[in-house]
Write an enzyme that holds these catalytic residues in place. Structure first.
Site, short mmCIF file in Angstrom:
data_model
loop_
_atom_site.label_atom_id
_atom_site.label_comp_id
_atom_site.label_asym_id
_atom_site.label_seq_id
_atom_site.Cartn_x
_atom_site.Cartn_y
_atom_site.Cartn_z
N ASP A 1 1.44 9.59 -6.10
CA ASP A 1 -0.16 10.48 -6.66
C ASP A 1 0.52 11.56 -7.25
O ASP A 1 -0.45 12.32 -7.97
CB ASP A 1 0.33 10.93 -5.29
CG ASP A 1 -0.33 9.66 -4.14
OD1 ASP A 1 -1.50 9.60 -4.41
OD2 ASP A 1 0.30 10.16 -2.64
N ARG B 1 -12.11 3.73 1.23
CA ARG B 1 -11.59 4.63 0.71
C ARG B 1 -11.29 4.07 -0.85
O ARG B 1 -11.11 4.10 -1.74
CB ARG B 1 -11.00 5.51 1.28
CG ARG B 1 -10.97 7.13 -0.35
CD ARG B 1 -10.64 8.32 0.22
NE ARG B 1 -9.01 8.66 0.96
CZ ARG B 1 -9.19 8.67 2.81
NH1 ARG B 1 -10.40 9.32 3.24
NH2 ARG B 1 -7.62 8.63 2.64
N ASP C 1 -5.05 2.30 -4.64
CA ASP C 1 -5.24 4.37 -4.70
C ASP C 1 -4.47 4.50 -6.02
O ASP C 1 -5.56 4.90 -7.27
CB ASP C 1 -4.28 5.09 -4.08
CG ASP C 1 -4.71 5.02 -2.16
OD1 ASP C 1 -5.08 3.58 -2.32
OD2 ASP C 1 -4.48 5.65 -1.75
N GLY D 1 -0.19 -9.17 2.08
CA GLY D 1 -1.59 -7.79 2.07
C GLY D 1 -0.95 -6.80 3.51
O GLY D 1 -0.78 -7.13 4.51
N THR E 1 -2.06 -3.10 5.55
CA THR E 1 -3.11 -1.68 6.08
C THR E 1 -1.91 -0.06 6.36
O THR E 1 -1.15 -0.96 6.41
CB THR E 1 -4.12 -2.00 5.99
OG1 THR E 1 -5.56 -0.21 5.80
CG2 THR E 1 -4.69 -1.72 7.30
N TRP F 1 -11.66 3.62 -4.51
CA TRP F 1 -10.26 4.16 -5.72
C TRP F 1 -10.51 2.78 -6.39
O TRP F 1 -10.42 2.93 -8.00
CB TRP F 1 -9.07 4.02 -4.79
CG TRP F 1 -8.84 5.54 -4.28
CD1 TRP F 1 -7.87 5.14 -2.33
CD2 TRP F 1 -9.08 6.99 -4.36
NE1 TRP F 1 -7.72 6.51 -2.51
CE2 TRP F 1 -8.40 7.08 -3.06
CE3 TRP F 1 -9.57 7.12 -5.27
CZ2 TRP F 1 -8.24 8.71 -3.05
CZ3 TRP F 1 -9.80 8.59 -4.93
CH2 TRP F 1 -9.40 9.37 -4.17
N1 GLY Z 1 -4.40 8.14 -1.34
C1 GLY Z 1 -4.87 8.66 -0.46
C2 GLY Z 1 -5.74 8.44 0.66
O1 GLY Z 1 -7.09 8.40 0.09
O2 GLY Z 1 -5.95 8.99 1.40
#
Ligand code: GLY
Length: 395
Positions: free
Chosen positions: A112, A245, A173, A231, A233, A249
């Site tokens: 991040d 989300r 993300d 994969g 989650t 992304w």
């Molecule tokens: N990057 C963390 C989220 O989208 O919650």
């Protein structure tokens, strides 16, 4: 090149007409955002908004988590469109906190770093030529690069690189964090950042994006052999579902990588991911928190919707005028933006110090459910700035 197939846009008539999104409607929406920023400015000068609200109220937090950059980024957007010094002064004042975070390595074991330093420091450099901000962002890019595994060609998402639960785990993300690396190459002339970003984004397209163009939230790679594993989650409904989300992304991240690499395959996969997303929107165009849900009582994620709007705006910029779907993406992004503006803002809740209501941070984790999320506020603001001007991305 990648396994993802294009399911096309199934309900073309749903996106056939552009909504009546007026200039004055957008100006009003921006005025509301500025008034909420003004309301928060003193509270969030030395502190930052919590990632998500509680009862629609953000609390003051330190420079931790992955989210402070969204607030600082909103200050830069506010400065850019108004020219008012108060926003710039506050954003510049916050650079010290980002500097300390790097120096003390506080919560820096994460991909991040891109969100954090693109919106706080690259933005400062791009808008004002601030040399210190430029150096901070390059340092952040160096730290991000340390998370790159050569054999697997991926950047590890979270935690210590030797943590067995996290080792070799990439995350969708991270597509949004690669611009920090491309930019660092441009600034330093060193190809190492771009090489890692290019390889990572291709691995993301190959393994995080499934055959139907939906996305895994995270995916494990064997960092010793480079082989793909499986994969999983963290914030989605299930390992096999498509977390909204995450899809957003990807939808935004692939076109951003295209802007730096010129690799048409990334634009192509960006379109496939977008089509999958558009095929699962409910009647008011604002997605549920997981694309498994297309109707019913589950919560919406307005933040994913705002990210998707920005992503489609970026995608459209690079498509030929005669691309069959260009007009559809344009209509879809405006339809979503209008719906957010008409139905989802905190104008409905005068007690709220947020901007966009009805987002979900992490439903399975039990946090930020049907709340404001600071990144949703940021991307909604970015979307409005994009629609009103020829905005040059901080990304
Ligand atoms: N990057 C963390 C989220 O989208 O919650």
């Amino acid at each position: 090149m990648f396994k993802a197939k294009d399911e096309g846009i199934r309900n073309l008539s749903k996106y056939a007409d552009a909504p009546v999104l007026t200039k004055s409607g957008c100006e009003d929406a921006i005025q509301f955002i500025l008034s909420q920023i003004d309301r928060n400015l003193d509270t969030f000068t030395d502190r930052f908004p919590s990632p998500s609200s509680t009862n629609n109220i953000y609390e003051p937090w330190g420079n931790i988590e992955w989210t402070p950059g969204f607030w600082t980024g909103m200050l830069w957007l506010a400065y850019e469109i108004t020219g008012e010094r108060k926003y710039r002064n506050t954003a510049e004042g916050q650079l010290e906190s980002y500097k300390m975070r790097l120096k003390e390595k506080e919560h820096t074991a994460t991909h991040d770093l891109g969100f954090l330093y693109t919106l706080s420091s690259v933005s400062a450099y791009k808008l004002t030529g601030n040399e210190e901000a430029k150096q901070l962002a390059i340092q952040a890019a160096d730290l991000l690069l340390e998370r790159y595994f050569e054999k697997a060609g991926i950047i590890q998402a979270w935690g210590d690189l030797n943590n067995p639960n996290q080792r070799g785990r990439m995350i969708v993300d991270c597509c949004m964090n690669l611009p920090l690396l491309y930019w660092a190459s441009e600034m330093t002339g060193e190809r190492k950042y771009t090489r890692a970003a290019e390889t990572h984004v291709k691995q993301a397209a190959a393994h995080l994006i499934r055959e139907d163009a939906s996305s895994y939230h995270t995916f494990y790679m064997d960092v010793d052999t480079g082989e793909p594993k499986y994969g999983k989650t963290s914030q989605g409904y299930s390992d096999d579902s498509c977390w909204s989300r995450g899809q957003a992304w990807a939808l935004y991240g692939f076109p951003l990588s295209y802007t730096y690499t010129g690799d048409a395959a990334l634009l192509d996969i960006g379109q496939k991911v977008t089509n999958y997303y558009l095929n699962r929107l409910p009647d008011d165009y604002v997605c549920y928190w997981d694309l498994t849900f297309t109707e019913g009582e589950e919560e919406r994620d307005s933040s994913a919707a705002a990210i998707a709007v920005c992503g489609m705006f970026e995608l459209i910029k690079h498509l030929p005028l005669l691309d069959n779907n260009k007009r559809i993406y344009e209509n879809a992004s405006l339809l979503i933006l209008k719906s957010l503006t008409d139905r989802y803002t905190a104008k409905k809740d005068p007690c709220s110090n947020g901007i966009l209501l009805h987002a979900v941070y992490g439903k399975p984790l039990g946090n930020g459910i049907d709340e404001c999320c600071i990144w949703g506020d940021y991307y909604y603001f970015e979307a409005l700035v994009r629609v009103m001007s020829d905005w040059k991305p901080y990304w």
